[in-house]
Design a protein around this motif. Structure first.
Motif, PDB file in Angstrom:
ATOM      1  N   ASP A 101       0.861  -1.184   0.000  1.00  0.00           N
ATOM      2  CA  ASP A 101       0.000   0.000   0.000  1.00  0.00           C
ATOM      3  C   ASP A 101       0.901   1.239   0.000  1.00  0.00           C
ATOM      4  OD1 ASP A 101      -1.832   2.014   0.375  1.00  0.00           O
ATOM      5  OD2 ASP A 101      -2.489   1.351   2.365  1.00  0.00           O
ATOM      6  N   VAL A 102       1.362   1.618  -1.175  1.00  0.00           N
ATOM      7  CA  VAL A 102       2.318   2.722  -1.275  1.00  0.00           C
ATOM      8  C   VAL A 102       1.703   4.051  -0.839  1.00  0.00           C
ATOM      9  CG1 VAL A 102       3.722   4.069  -2.872  1.00  0.00           C
ATOM     10  CG2 VAL A 102       3.745   1.576  -2.992  1.00  0.00           C
ATOM     11  N   PRO A 103       0.495   4.451  -1.310  1.00  0.00           N
ATOM     12  CA  PRO A 103      -0.069   5.740  -0.861  1.00  0.00           C
ATOM     13  C   PRO A 103      -0.295   5.781   0.648  1.00  0.00           C
ATOM     14  CG  PRO A 103      -1.202   4.945  -2.809  1.00  0.00           C
ATOM     15  CD  PRO A 103      -0.358   3.810  -2.332  1.00  0.00           C
ATOM     16  N   GLY A 104      -0.831   4.692   1.208  1.00  0.00           N
ATOM     17  CA  GLY A 104      -1.081   4.670   2.656  1.00  0.00           C
ATOM     18  C   GLY A 104       0.207   4.773   3.450  1.00  0.00           C
ATOM     19  N   ALA A 105       1.226   4.013   3.028  1.00  0.00           N
ATOM     20  CA  ALA A 105       2.517   4.071   3.716  1.00  0.00           C
ATOM     21  C   ALA A 105       3.130   5.455   3.593  1.00  0.00           C
ATOM     22  CB  ALA A 105       3.451   3.012   3.139  1.00  0.00           C
ATOM     23  N   ALA A 106       3.079   6.027   2.395  1.00  0.00           N
ATOM     24  CA  ALA A 106       3.699   7.334   2.171  1.00  0.00           C
ATOM     25  C   ALA A 106       3.008   8.427   2.974  1.00  0.00           C
ATOM     26  CB  ALA A 106       3.663   7.672   0.681  1.00  0.00           C
ATOM     27  N   SER A 107       1.690   8.332   3.147  1.00  0.00           N
ATOM     28  CA  SER A 107       0.992   9.359   3.938  1.00  0.00           C
ATOM     29  C   SER A 107       1.447   9.318   5.383  1.00  0.00           C
ATOM     30  CB  SER A 107      -0.529   9.163   3.842  1.00  0.00           C
ATOM     31  OG  SER A 107      -0.918   7.939   4.438  1.00  0.00           O
ATOM     32  N   ASP A 108       1.676   8.098   5.913  1.00  0.00           N
ATOM     33  CA  ASP A 108       2.198   7.988   7.273  1.00  0.00           C
ATOM     34  C   ASP A 108       3.630   8.503   7.354  1.00  0.00           C
ATOM     35  OD1 ASP A 108       0.071   7.026   8.788  1.00  0.00           O
ATOM     36  OD2 ASP A 108       0.460   4.938   8.266  1.00  0.00           O
ATOM     37  N   VAL A 109       4.454   8.129   6.394  1.00  0.00           N
ATOM     38  CA  VAL A 109       5.864   8.532   6.411  1.00  0.00           C
ATOM     39  C   VAL A 109       5.992  10.048   6.277  1.00  0.00           C
ATOM     40  CG1 VAL A 109       8.037   8.397   5.129  1.00  0.00           C
ATOM     41  CG2 VAL A 109       6.753   6.315   5.598  1.00  0.00           C
ATOM     42  N   ALA A 110       5.135  10.663   5.472  1.00  0.00           N
ATOM     43  CA  ALA A 110       5.196  12.121   5.315  1.00  0.00           C
ATOM     44  C   ALA A 110       4.944  12.831   6.638  1.00  0.00           C
ATOM     45  CB  ALA A 110       4.173  12.579   4.273  1.00  0.00           C
TER      46      ALA A 110
END
Length: 492
Positions: free
Chosen positions: A372-381
């Motif tokens: 889940d790239v978008p979900g992971a990236a939103s958390d990482v951001a």
């Protein structure tokens, strides 16, 4: 220079005042020796100025004027009939006579500094007054109060870390004094109060060395001690962030034993929770990942049960975060999502940006494993911006390493190698080798050593980035990945 070799001169530089002698014999003493020049200036001071000048020597690297007032204004001065002229006026007078310098620091606070040669002379005068130990004790007490005040204000951790950056030399001097005088309680309190600063600002190697000195003090007694427990927790935490899981396990194990001897349930819960992450010696990523994924959850479950029984909401949230780590390493992704989201709800309600960021990090890790790239990236951001706000180097290093793996999953290999190389360089500079252990064997990691062609060029570009530039790059890319349509998944 005519008499001494460079090596011999270097050996004598610890005695600047005695070494720097010379000049014509027909000149006044103040012009023939450095000590004479300072003696002459010192003799021109009034009694109150001399007293303050001597007391300022306990500060290493200078200090803010509010700390000068706390340390140098002794209640007994007025009782003894001494001149109690306002300290700020006295500091200004010393500055006018070029014995101290007054300036604003990066945080717009007024602080004084003193040339090291003048500080050495002032320390001699303090010793002659018989005040050295008393003033050094007051100085160490003030530094400890500074540490404890910052720890209570978790919402503005960045400002606290900046303050400790400015007072790092004073922190070092305070710990050294408590070690030399055999004060285990205050030495341990200083080490425990400072260890998060050492971690978050990338002073892990120095922090471990200083905590080791505290634990090695001969004044410790065999009886169970909360002070020794705190020092063990500090040492274990720094070893963990250094990626030394064997060392962390030894210290955390000793802390758990100490807590059980004390018989305090809250202390036991914290100690066994810490020990769970390094309960067996491991070497390298595969062994540590296997440890976190293994079935033996007794210590973590004990911590969760105890904190629940005690009504410790923060402890419960930490245990849930630990369970999220456990499930993520087992690739039980739904359970990891549930545990971390529950923990996040608590930390957000409590307004704890440190734990909010790290819980988002772990949830992003679990989402990465599921593609889940978008979900992971939103958390990482969110993590990256939190670490940017507090200037938390440890968070930056670990999250850049995570971003590198996420970019490999997203098939953006050049960006992945650039951020991976930036993380590798920061790891080497700070000693935060936990960044080399963060993932699982299921997560792709950039092969920086074997990179060729475009990937090698990308890695070279990443190594050349400053930490600030690397962080800006990581945030820009995380935002771009997070903007993909919800539910977008990449098959690894």
């Amino acid at each position: 220079m005519r008499l001494l070799s460079p090596a011999a001169l270097a050996r004598r530089l610890d005695d600047r005042l005695g070494l720097l002698e010379g000049g014509g014999r027909d000149l006044p003493a103040r012009q023939r020796t450095l000590r004479g020049a300072i003696d002459w200036s010192h003799d021109l001071l009034g009694p109150a100025e001399r007293r303050l000048f001597a007391r300022l020597s306990v500060f290493a690297g200078g200090g803010p004027l509010e700390l000068v007032e706390r340390v140098c204004a002794l209640p007994e001065d007025a009782a003894d009939g001494n001149d109690t002229t306002d300290l700020l006026d006295l500091v200004e007078s010393l500055a006018e006579q070029s014995l101290v310098r007054i300036e604003e620091d990066a945080r717009d606070e007024v602080r004084f500094t003193m040339l090291e040669t003048l500080r050495e002379y002032a320390a001699e005068r303090l010793e002659a007054r018989g005040e050295t130990r008393h003033l050094r004790n007051r100085h160490a007490d003030a530094v400890l109060a500074l540490l404890e005040a910052g720890a209570e204000d978790g919402a503005d951790r960045g400002a606290w870390l900046d303050r400790l950056d400015a007072e790092h030399d004073n922190l070092r001097a305070a710990i050294d004094h408590r070690i030399v005088t055999g004060d285990t309680a205050d030495a341990a309190a200083l080490a425990f109060g400072a260890w998060r600063f050492w971690q978050m600002r990338g002073h892990v190697v120095e922090g471990r060395r200083r905590v080791d000195r505290v634990l090695a003090m001969p004044a410790w007694t065999p009886e169970p001690s909360r002070d020794r427990l705190r020092a063990l927790e500090a040492g274990g935490g720094l070893a963990y962030w250094a990626g030394d899981m064997a060392g962390a396990g030894v210290l955390y194990g000793a802390a758990a034993d100490e807590a059980r001897r004390l018989g305090d349930d809250a202390e036991i819960a914290t100690a066994v929770y810490n020990h769970w992450f390094a309960r067996r010696p491991t070497s390298g990523l595969s062994e540590w990942a296997a440890l976190l994924a293994s079935d033996d959850r007794e210590l973590l479950d004990e911590a969760l049960e105890t904190w629940t029984r005690l009504g410790d909401e923060e402890g419960v949230a930490k245990a849930l975060w630990g369970l999220g780590e456990h499930h993520a390493y087992r690739e039980e992704l739904a359970a990891a999502e549930d545990a971390t989201t529950r923990a996040l709800t608590i930390f957000e309600r409590r307004g704890d940006p440190f734990w909010v960021a790290w819980t988002r990090f772990t949830r992003g890790f679990a989402r990465s494993l599921g593609g889940d790239v978008p979900g992971a990236a939103s958390d990482v951001a969110v993590c990256l911006r939190a670490f940017q706000a507090s200037r938390d180097v440890s968070g930056l290093v670990l999250t850049m390493a995570a971003m590198s793996s996420l970019l490999l999953i997203a098939r953006r290999d050049e960006d992945a190698f650039a951020l991976g190389a930036a993380a590798e360089r920061a790891t080497a500079e700070t000693g935060l080798h936990i960044a080399s252990l963060w993932a699982t064997p299921s997560m792709p990691v950039a092969d920086l050593a074997g990179a060729t062609g475009r990937l090698r060029e990308a890695a070279d570009r990443g190594r050349a980035l400053t930490r600030e530039a690397a962080l800006d790059e990581a945030i820009r890319i995380a935002d771009a990945l997070a903007s993909a349509p919800p539910g977008t998944r990449v098959t690894k």
